[in-house]
Design an enzyme around this catalytic site. Structure first.
Site, PDB file in Angstrom:
ATOM      1  N   TYR A 151       0.778  -1.208   0.053  1.00 13.27           N
ATOM      2  CA  TYR A 151      -0.130   0.116   0.033  1.00 13.27           C
ATOM      3  C   TYR A 151       0.895   1.315  -0.077  1.00 13.27           C
ATOM      4  CZ  TYR A 151      -4.595   2.340   1.172  1.00 13.27           C
ATOM      5  OH  TYR A 151      -5.552   3.058   0.834  1.00 13.27           O
ATOM      6  N   LYS A 205      -0.939  -1.365  -4.473  1.00  9.26           N
ATOM      7  CA  LYS A 205      -2.037  -0.251  -4.337  1.00  9.26           C
ATOM      8  C   LYS A 205      -1.185   1.053  -4.201  1.00  9.26           C
ATOM      9  CE  LYS A 205      -5.926   1.610  -2.075  1.00  9.26           C
ATOM     10  NZ  LYS A 205      -7.072   1.246  -1.382  1.00  9.26           N
ATOM     11  N   LYS A 207      -2.199   4.956  -3.292  1.00  9.68           N
ATOM     12  CA  LYS A 207      -3.300   6.099  -2.937  1.00  9.68           C
ATOM     13  C   LYS A 207      -2.862   7.312  -3.531  1.00  9.68           C
ATOM     14  CE  LYS A 207      -5.818   5.950   0.326  1.00  9.68           C
ATOM     15  NZ  LYS A 207      -7.096   5.728   0.321  1.00  9.68           N
ATOM     16  N   PRO A 237      -7.917   7.369  -6.244  1.00 10.78           N
ATOM     17  CA  PRO A 237      -7.617   8.812  -5.914  1.00 10.78           C
ATOM     18  C   PRO A 237      -8.808   9.204  -4.975  1.00 10.78           C
ATOM     19  CG  PRO A 237      -8.869   8.236  -8.006  1.00 10.78           C
ATOM     20  CD  PRO A 237      -8.536   7.058  -7.494  1.00 10.78           C
ATOM     21  N   ASN A 238      -9.631   8.205  -4.085  1.00 10.49           N
ATOM     22  CA  ASN A 238     -10.750   8.625  -2.969  1.00 10.49           C
ATOM     23  C   ASN A 238     -11.768   9.733  -3.713  1.00 10.49           C
ATOM     24  OD1 ASN A 238      -8.479   8.431  -0.267  1.00 10.49           O
ATOM     25  ND2 ASN A 238     -10.125   7.293  -0.619  1.00 10.49           N
ATOM     26  N   HIS A 335     -10.576  -3.294   2.667  1.00 10.84           N
ATOM     27  CA  HIS A 335      -9.904  -1.808   2.985  1.00 10.84           C
ATOM     28  C   HIS A 335      -9.174  -1.948   4.227  1.00 10.84           C
ATOM     29  CE1 HIS A 335     -10.608   1.687   5.477  1.00 10.84           C
ATOM     30  NE2 HIS A 335     -10.411   2.428   4.432  1.00 10.84           N
ATOM     31  N   SER A 336      -8.347  -0.732   4.277  1.00 16.98           N
ATOM     32  CA  SER A 336      -7.568  -0.835   5.685  1.00 16.98           C
ATOM     33  C   SER A 336      -7.466   0.705   6.024  1.00 16.98           C
ATOM     34  CB  SER A 336      -6.174  -1.364   5.307  1.00 16.98           C
ATOM     35  OG  SER A 336      -5.112  -1.229   6.165  1.00 16.98           O
ATOM     36  N   HIS A 364      -2.041  -1.165   5.890  1.00 14.75           N
ATOM     37  CA  HIS A 364      -1.343  -0.031   6.468  1.00 14.75           C
ATOM     38  C   HIS A 364      -0.172  -0.502   7.183  1.00 14.75           C
ATOM     39  CE1 HIS A 364      -4.489   2.634   4.843  1.00 14.75           C
ATOM     40  NE2 HIS A 364      -3.889   3.630   5.192  1.00 14.75           N
ATOM     41  N   ARG A 417      -9.070  12.471  14.064  1.00 11.51           N
ATOM     42  CA  ARG A 417      -8.435  12.568  12.704  1.00 11.51           C
ATOM     43  C   ARG A 417      -8.806  13.838  12.273  1.00 11.51           C
ATOM     44  NH1 ARG A 417      -7.492   8.067   7.963  1.00 11.51           N
ATOM     45  NH2 ARG A 417      -6.437   9.628   6.733  1.00 11.51           N
TER      46      ARG A 417
END
Length: 437
Positions: A151, A205, A207, A237-238, A335-336, A364, A417
């Protein structure tokens, strides 16, 4: 030996909630920049017989407060009675709290996080009572080891924590590489080579969403050139791309991608794009709850759902999701987020129980330098993690490490966060935009 009476499972007498902070590198994403610390919460359930079950979830003040409220509900309950527990939590918190995921790339809902924490800890207890690993409680082991993907992130120099953006001296191998800046294709390729060499990952992958699409797509083609046709690549690309941007670069990357994750925002835009490009589309943003499955199927929003037991409501719910995916011709992967070994162990048990794992799972874990379980970091062999052999989760808390990481939480001063705040420290005035490029 279980002292409970016949027909009655272990009874919860105590719940311990310990927020922790772990060093997190300055990783870039569509929402901004990771803070020097990531927040996690460790939950312990203790039975009347003194059996301890553990779990780990993303942490923030709101979730921790909700866990404290949930403690009043779970004390005195039989660890086997998940249905009644979920009903009681829904009645107390209201089911609407599980429907609003929010716009950020990470999940902000409370109830699903709370239930997943309680469920995993209960399953850990049950496994210890019957002397079986959690994978057996989910239907049995379909594979001995679970594959994960490298990742990659665009990032600034540094490894997080007190060092901030500085690099630690005398580090070598991946410990050194994870501190290097990666803000261009050359840096991403170097990061990938170091991570794959250390962990043996068989897929990659990246990000995205942090820089202009041209730069990020160039990084993907650089990875393809470096690793060749046999290395599956995926890009995320979120959901920050405009539809026309996603179509342009989605078509460009068709020859090199295993799948494209959340290139656009929302099920409707995903469905439109899915009809226009050949690459499978994956999501952990547009379809994130069972309530969203009907519209997903009706529209044809994605090919792959990236589950996460922390926000799909636990491990058993994730197994139910796998059945729905199979029924409606979806693939399932995971997902992580920034996590430690308790979450990783739970992911491995789930991954081992799934009927199929067509894509290596996200993690991650290589970015984290600390651990809260006995024995230190979990090992990867050829990019995969072997299913823990002990009962329950097969991992136990390191009490000294827990104490240190809790103090780190108290000292760091973070309560939730917020990648936008961290990004403004580097680029004053920077603002998160749901759609940017």
């Amino acid at each position: 030996m279980n002292k409970n009476t016949a027909g009655r499972g272990p009874i919860i007498k105590e719940m311990i909630i310990t927020p922790i902070a772990i060093k997190d590198p300055p990783l870039l994403n569509a929402a901004g920049l990771h803070a020097p610390y990531a927040l996690r919460t460790i939950v312990e359930l203790v039975t009347e017989d003194g059996i301890v079950g553990i779990s780990e979830i993303p942490g923030n003040d709101a979730i921790n407060s909700s866990l404290a409220e949930a403690a009043k509900i779970i004390i005195g309950r039989d660890v086997y009675q998940f249905g009644k527990l979920q009903q009681a939590l829904n009645a107390h918190f209201g089911t609407d709290t599980s429907k609003d995921r929010g716009d950020a790339p990470w999940d902000q809902r409370k109830l699903v996080h709370v239930f997943s924490a309680l469920e995993v800890a209960c399953l850990d207890i049950i496994g210890k009572v019957v002397n079986r690993p959690i994978v057996d409680l989910l239907g049995g082991k379909m594979r001995d080891a679970v594959p994960f993907a490298a990742y990659l992130f665009f990032k600034y120099e540094g490894a997080g924590g007190e060092l901030g953006f500085g690099k630690a001296p005398n580090a070598s191998g991946w410990d050194a590489a994870r501190q290097e800046a990666a803000i261009d294709p050359k840096g991403i390729v170097a990061q990938a080579k170091a991570m794959c060499k250390n962990y043996g990952f068989q897929s990659i992958k990246l990000k995205g969403g942090a820089f202009e699409p041209e730069l990020e797509v160039d990084a993907m083609f650089s990875l393809h050139k470096e690793f060749g046709e046999d290395m599956p690549l995926r890009f995320d690309p979120n959901a920050i791309w405009k539809p026309e941007t996603a179509l342009k670069y989605g078509k460009k990357m068709v020859p090199i991608l295993e799948y494209l994750e959340d290139p656009v925002r929302g099920q409707e835009e995903m469905a439109k794009l899915r009809k226009l490009i050949k690459t499978p589309l994956a999501t952990n943003m547009c379809t994130t709850s069972f309530d969203e499955i009907p519209s997903s199927i009706r529209l044809g929003a994605e090919d792959i759902i990236l589950s996460d037991h922390h926000f799909w409501g636990g491990l058993k719910a994730s197994m139910e999701l796998a059945k729905l995916c199979s029924t409606f011709d979806r693939k399932l992967s995971m997902h992580s987020n920034s996590h430690l070994g308790i979450s990783l162990a739970a992911m491995v048990h789930l991954g081992a129980a799934l009927p199929e794992v067509p894509y290596a799972l996200d993690t991650h874990y290589p970015w984290q330098s600390e651990e809260v379980i006995l024995g230190g970091s979990i090992s990867f062999e050829n990019g995969a993690v072997e299913v823990p052999k002990g009962p329950g989760l097969g991992v136990e808390l390191d009490r000294e490490a827990l104490k240190v990481l809790h103090q780190q939480y108290l000292d760091c001063g973070l309560s939730k966060r917020d990648d936008q705040i961290e990004m403004r420290k580097v680029q004053p005035g920077w603002t998160f935009q749901k759609v940017r490029w």
